[in-house]
Design a protein around this motif. Structure first.
Motif, PDB file in Angstrom:
ATOM      1  N   SER A 306      -7.752 -12.269  43.154  1.00  0.00           N
ATOM      2  CA  SER A 306      -6.226 -12.305  43.518  1.00  0.00           C
ATOM      3  C   SER A 306      -5.907 -13.156  44.593  1.00  0.00           C
ATOM      4  CB  SER A 306      -5.942 -10.924  43.998  1.00  0.00           C
ATOM      5  OG  SER A 306      -6.003 -10.093  43.055  1.00  0.00           O
ATOM      6  N   TYR A 307      -7.220 -13.848  44.951  1.00  0.00           N
ATOM      7  CA  TYR A 307      -6.987 -14.789  46.179  1.00  0.00           C
ATOM      8  C   TYR A 307      -7.861 -16.005  45.824  1.00  0.00           C
ATOM      9  CZ  TYR A 307      -5.794 -10.542  48.535  1.00  0.00           C
ATOM     10  OH  TYR A 307      -5.118  -9.282  49.134  1.00  0.00           O
ATOM     11  N   VAL A 308      -8.859 -16.217  45.242  1.00  0.00           N
ATOM     12  CA  VAL A 308      -9.797 -17.323  44.991  1.00  0.00           C
ATOM     13  C   VAL A 308     -10.146 -17.379  43.541  1.00  0.00           C
ATOM     14  CG1 VAL A 308     -11.999 -17.996  45.500  1.00  0.00           C
ATOM     15  CG2 VAL A 308     -10.862 -16.528  47.377  1.00  0.00           C
ATOM     16  N   TRP A 309     -10.392 -18.525  43.133  1.00  0.00           N
ATOM     17  CA  TRP A 309     -10.845 -19.053  41.953  1.00  0.00           C
ATOM     18  C   TRP A 309     -12.206 -19.844  42.221  1.00  0.00           C
ATOM     19  CZ3 TRP A 309     -11.325 -24.270  40.787  1.00  0.00           C
ATOM     20  CH2 TRP A 309     -10.628 -24.991  41.224  1.00  0.00           C
ATOM     21  N   GLU A 310     -12.995 -19.776  41.106  1.00  0.00           N
ATOM     22  CA  GLU A 310     -14.416 -20.441  41.111  1.00  0.00           C
ATOM     23  C   GLU A 310     -14.437 -21.367  39.986  1.00  0.00           C
ATOM     24  OE1 GLU A 310     -17.679 -17.956  41.398  1.00  0.00           O
ATOM     25  OE2 GLU A 310     -16.652 -16.500  42.653  1.00  0.00           O
ATOM     26  N   THR A 311     -15.170 -22.351  40.555  1.00  0.00           N
ATOM     27  CA  THR A 311     -15.795 -23.435  39.452  1.00  0.00           C
ATOM     28  C   THR A 311     -16.897 -22.727  38.567  1.00  0.00           C
ATOM     29  OG1 THR A 311     -17.445 -24.407  41.075  1.00  0.00           O
ATOM     30  CG2 THR A 311     -15.157 -25.270  41.127  1.00  0.00           C
ATOM     31  N   PRO A 312     -17.414 -23.425  37.901  1.00  0.00           N
ATOM     32  CA  PRO A 312     -18.572 -22.848  36.847  1.00  0.00           C
ATOM     33  C   PRO A 312     -19.830 -22.322  37.626  1.00  0.00           C
ATOM     34  CG  PRO A 312     -17.690 -24.599  35.543  1.00  0.00           C
ATOM     35  CD  PRO A 312     -16.873 -24.546  36.993  1.00  0.00           C
ATOM     36  N   PHE A 313     -20.276 -21.272  37.598  1.00  0.00           N
ATOM     37  CA  PHE A 313     -21.457 -20.990  38.341  1.00  0.00           C
ATOM     38  C   PHE A 313     -22.761 -20.978  37.747  1.00  0.00           C
ATOM     39  CE2 PHE A 313     -22.405 -17.213  36.143  1.00  0.00           C
ATOM     40  CZ  PHE A 313     -21.024 -16.703  35.154  1.00  0.00           C
ATOM     41  N   SER A 314     -23.655 -21.086  38.437  1.00  0.00           N
ATOM     42  CA  SER A 314     -25.170 -21.077  38.040  1.00  0.00           C
ATOM     43  C   SER A 314     -25.134 -22.472  37.090  1.00  0.00           C
ATOM     44  CB  SER A 314     -25.575 -19.905  37.350  1.00  0.00           C
ATOM     45  OG  SER A 314     -25.662 -18.687  38.061  1.00  0.00           O
ATOM     46  N   PRO A 315     -24.743 -23.378  37.629  1.00  0.00           N
ATOM     47  CA  PRO A 315     -24.950 -24.710  36.697  1.00  0.00           C
ATOM     48  C   PRO A 315     -26.310 -25.244  36.668  1.00  0.00           C
ATOM     49  CG  PRO A 315     -24.267 -25.204  38.973  1.00  0.00           C
ATOM     50  CD  PRO A 315     -23.851 -23.877  38.977  1.00  0.00           C
ATOM     51  N   THR A 316     -26.611 -25.981  35.559  1.00  0.00           N
ATOM     52  CA  THR A 316     -27.975 -26.585  35.201  1.00  0.00           C
ATOM     53  C   THR A 316     -27.969 -27.969  35.249  1.00  0.00           C
ATOM     54  OG1 THR A 316     -27.956 -26.107  33.047  1.00  0.00           O
ATOM     55  CG2 THR A 316     -28.785 -24.437  34.101  1.00  0.00           C
ATOM     56  N   GLU A 317     -26.839 -28.451  35.254  1.00  0.00           N
ATOM     57  CA  GLU A 317     -26.354 -30.044  35.159  1.00  0.00           C
ATOM     58  C   GLU A 317     -25.815 -30.359  36.520  1.00  0.00           C
ATOM     59  OE1 GLU A 317     -27.480 -32.232  33.000  1.00  0.00           O
ATOM     60  OE2 GLU A 317     -28.432 -30.536  31.589  1.00  0.00           O
ATOM     61  N   PRO A 318     -26.116 -31.574  37.138  1.00  0.00           N
ATOM     62  CA  PRO A 318     -25.470 -31.874  38.397  1.00  0.00           C
ATOM     63  C   PRO A 318     -23.998 -32.477  38.268  1.00  0.00           C
ATOM     64  CG  PRO A 318     -27.235 -33.797  37.549  1.00  0.00           C
ATOM     65  CD  PRO A 318     -27.109 -32.403  36.676  1.00  0.00           C
ATOM     66  N   SER A 319     -23.627 -32.336  37.198  1.00  0.00           N
ATOM     67  CA  SER A 319     -22.317 -32.800  36.953  1.00  0.00           C
ATOM     68  C   SER A 319     -21.223 -31.981  37.926  1.00  0.00           C
ATOM     69  CB  SER A 319     -21.807 -32.898  35.574  1.00  0.00           C
ATOM     70  OG  SER A 319     -21.665 -31.402  35.126  1.00  0.00           O
ATOM     71  N   PHE A 320     -21.254 -30.668  37.987  1.00  0.00           N
ATOM     72  CA  PHE A 320     -20.464 -29.918  38.958  1.00  0.00           C
ATOM     73  C   PHE A 320     -18.956 -30.182  38.682  1.00  0.00           C
ATOM     74  CE2 PHE A 320     -24.388 -30.537  41.279  1.00  0.00           C
ATOM     75  CZ  PHE A 320     -24.733 -29.257  41.431  1.00  0.00           C
ATOM     76  N   PRO A 321     -18.589 -29.764  37.483  1.00  0.00           N
ATOM     77  CA  PRO A 321     -17.122 -29.946  37.005  1.00  0.00           C
ATOM     78  C   PRO A 321     -16.128 -29.111  38.034  1.00  0.00           C
ATOM     79  CG  PRO A 321     -18.085 -28.735  35.465  1.00  0.00           C
ATOM     80  CD  PRO A 321     -19.276 -29.070  36.347  1.00  0.00           C
ATOM     81  N   CYS A 322     -15.449 -29.632  38.693  1.00  0.00           N
ATOM     82  CA  CYS A 322     -14.303 -28.962  39.376  1.00  0.00           C
ATOM     83  C   CYS A 322     -13.089 -28.189  38.607  1.00  0.00           C
ATOM     84  CB  CYS A 322     -13.673 -29.658  40.444  1.00  0.00           C
ATOM     85  SG  CYS A 322     -13.285 -28.759  42.128  1.00  0.00           S
ATOM     86  N   THR A 323     -13.626 -27.475  37.674  1.00  0.00           N
ATOM     87  CA  THR A 323     -12.579 -26.782  36.963  1.00  0.00           C
ATOM     88  C   THR A 323     -12.748 -25.114  37.094  1.00  0.00           C
ATOM     89  OG1 THR A 323     -14.429 -26.463  35.113  1.00  0.00           O
ATOM     90  CG2 THR A 323     -12.730 -28.459  35.112  1.00  0.00           C
ATOM     91  N   VAL A 324     -11.705 -24.549  36.766  1.00  0.00           N
ATOM     92  CA  VAL A 324     -11.381 -23.050  36.857  1.00  0.00           C
ATOM     93  C   VAL A 324     -12.207 -22.142  35.746  1.00  0.00           C
ATOM     94  CG1 VAL A 324     -10.001 -21.063  37.109  1.00  0.00           C
ATOM     95  CG2 VAL A 324      -9.352 -23.434  37.878  1.00  0.00           C
ATOM     96  N   GLU A 325     -13.299 -21.451  36.273  1.00  0.00           N
ATOM     97  CA  GLU A 325     -13.929 -20.834  35.195  1.00  0.00           C
ATOM     98  C   GLU A 325     -13.463 -19.174  35.514  1.00  0.00           C
ATOM     99  OE1 GLU A 325     -18.250 -20.892  33.678  1.00  0.00           O
ATOM    100  OE2 GLU A 325     -18.486 -19.883  35.257  1.00  0.00           O
ATOM    101  N   ARG A 326     -13.490 -18.715  36.506  1.00  0.00           N
ATOM    102  CA  ARG A 326     -13.016 -17.298  36.859  1.00  0.00           C
ATOM    103  C   ARG A 326     -11.898 -17.307  37.928  1.00  0.00           C
ATOM    104  NH1 ARG A 326     -17.866 -13.747  38.369  1.00  0.00           N
ATOM    105  NH2 ARG A 326     -18.493 -15.610  39.746  1.00  0.00           N
ATOM    106  N   PRO A 327     -10.882 -16.496  37.874  1.00  0.00           N
ATOM    107  CA  PRO A 327     -10.536 -15.852  36.446  1.00  0.00           C
ATOM    108  C   PRO A 327     -10.185 -16.675  35.357  1.00  0.00           C
ATOM    109  CG  PRO A 327      -8.759 -15.878  38.268  1.00  0.00           C
ATOM    110  CD  PRO A 327      -9.874 -16.475  38.897  1.00  0.00           C
ATOM    111  N   PRO A 328     -10.591 -16.138  34.254  1.00  0.00           N
ATOM    112  CA  PRO A 328     -10.370 -16.787  32.987  1.00  0.00           C
ATOM    113  C   PRO A 328      -8.843 -17.204  32.653  1.00  0.00           C
ATOM    114  CG  PRO A 328     -10.892 -14.796  32.402  1.00  0.00           C
ATOM    115  CD  PRO A 328     -11.080 -14.674  33.889  1.00  0.00           C
TER     116      PRO A 328
END
Length: 462
Positions: A306-328
């Motif tokens: 309700s306060y925070v969104w997260e980028t993709p977690f447990s990434p295996t590629e060092p691209s680290f996209p700054c996109t919203v994964e949770r909440p969907p």
């Protein structure tokens, strides 16, 4: 058998929830491991020596309406006399008004309280020039008047899991070192073991860091010694427990006196108070639960998404996209008004006993936690800042003390925050104690013990 059991356990990321609506199963001989996506999650229980997947339905809170809190629920009733909390670095207290929470963080000259509301830092009324604030809030005087939502906080991913020789570990140094070095967000997962909440990484048979209450007590003792710091704790509700199960450990640890109770849910970035006002009101612990929080019942136990969104977690590629994964499926305009966490912990995918496992990519930490270069934390923060017109609020990392130089992740955060970082302050070398004004020199940290020997991963379960 030990390797097989570990393989099953490690199939689950430390915060295993993804977004689409599918599932898959893998039979490894000792049980069924199920990876679920969408609004589901998976937990693992030990049943007669076998690991069996247990699924529970997870739902995200609706942000369609705003709830304003009119009562404190189970919140702690705070004293109005905060003189013991607001002591400056020389061990003397600042000016105070015993009939209100009015205080001043200004140090370096004579100042009298003006009687302003405790919702902001008190101004000084004096015939002399206004003194300069020299008290560091979260390590920097500049932060005292800055909003909580306008700071990039370094977050220790799986903070309690620092067991040498165990590949499930995510940190080298313990929580006291993390806090002393400047980590201001602690994240971990909680498991129910026979009615007691324990800190376990995926399975308590794989890595058990002890009771939740004991860990929280350590944090509470640190906060008592360091009254100028705001700390955030994000708990992973691994077994999808009712939220009231978390109240007793927080209360018994001594942390309940510090919890921050927001005025409403959800909150935009403009709604968050300044660090200084949180300190003045002794509401300097932001406590979050990723799933099942009920703020109507427990207002201070914040529903993370309700306060925070997260980028993709447990990434295996060092691209680290700054996109919203949770909440969907969160609308972009809503995401721009929320705090956000950059999950910057790179993982290696390895095969053991026919299973695909994710473990911290320790061999790449000098880049991942580094200041510059593709795949570095500095590079990722710059990309996020470009995408969202502001840097991440939380930078979640493994082995925070290792990077392009020791503590480089704090330099990344300092650059994002526009402040100067003292590189000699990291790591695990000093302990601040504002209650006495003392700075205690600690023994340097031992070198990181990696569980990688000639390509063979060794597990020592303590």
């Amino acid at each position: 058998m030990l390797i097989q059991a570990a393989a099953i356990c490690l199939l689950y990321s430390s915060r295993a929830v993804a977004q689409s609506g599918s599932s898959s199963e893998t039979d490894l001989g000792t049980g069924i491991a199920t990876t679920l996506t969408g609004s589901n999650t998976a937990s693992v229980t030990l049943n007669g020596g076998n690991y069996v997947a247990v699924t529970s339905r997870i739902t995200y809170a609706s942000n369609g309406e705003t709830i304003t809190f009119t009562s404190t629920g189970t919140s702690y009733s705070r004293p109005t006399d905060l003189s013991s909390v607001l002591a400056n670095a020389t061990g003397t207290s600042t000016g105070r008004n015993s009939t209100s929470a009015t205080q001043t963080l200004l140090v370096g000259g004579t100042a009298a309280s003006s009687g302003n509301s405790s919702s902001s830092i008190a101004t000084a009324t004096t015939s002399s020039a206004r003194p300069t604030n020299t008290v560091p809030c979260n390590g920097y005087p500049e932060f005292c008047t800055r909003s909580y939502s306008n700071i990039t906080h370094v977050c220790a991913h799986n903070s309690p899991f620092n067991r040498p020789g165990n590949i499930a570990s995510n940190q080298e140094l313990p929580v006291l070192s993390q806090l002393n070095d400047g980590v201001r967000m602690l994240q971990f997962q909680v498991h129910d073991q026979n009615g007691t909440l324990w800190l376990c990484h995926t399975s308590c048979e794989l890595l058990n860091a002890g009771p939740l209450e004991t860990y929280l007590q350590t944090v509470a003792e640190w906060m008592q010694r360091n009254p100028y710091d705001v700390v955030t704790i994000l708990m992973g509700n691994y077994d999808v427990l009712p939220p009231d199960r978390f109240v007793e450990p927080v209360r018994n640890s001594g942390l309940l006196q510090y919890v921050y109770t927001p005025p409403k849910v959800p909150m935009s970035i403009a709604d968050w108070p300044t660090i200084g006002s949180m300190l003045l009101q002794s509401q300097r612990l932001v406590m979050m639960l990723d799933y099942e929080a009920d703020q109507n019942e427990i207002p201070w136990l914040l529903d993370e998404f309700s306060y925070v969104w997260e980028t993709p977690f447990s990434p295996t590629e060092p691209s680290f996209p700054c996109t919203v994964e949770r909440p969907p499926d969160q609308p972009e305009d809503m995401s721009r008004e929320r705090l956000y966490m950059a999950n910057h912990n790179l993982n290696l995918e390895v095969a053991i006993a026919g299973a695909s496992l994710l473990i911290p990519a320790s061999n790449a930490l000098n880049v991942t936690n580094g200041l510059e270069g593709e795949g570095s934390a500095g590079w990722a923060v710059a990309n996020c800042t470009s995408d969202w017109n502001r840097p991440p609020n939380y930078l979640l990392v493994d082995y925070y003390n290792i990077g392009s130089f020791n503590g480089s992740i704090f330099q990344v955060a300092a650059n994002a925050n526009g402040v100067s970082y003292d590189r000699d302050s990291c790591c695990d070398t000093t302990q601040r104690d504002f209650s006495s004004g003392a700075v205690t020199v600690m023994r340097p940290a031992s070198s990181l013990l990696l569980a990688l020997v000639a390509g063979t991963f060794l597990i020592f379960v303590w």
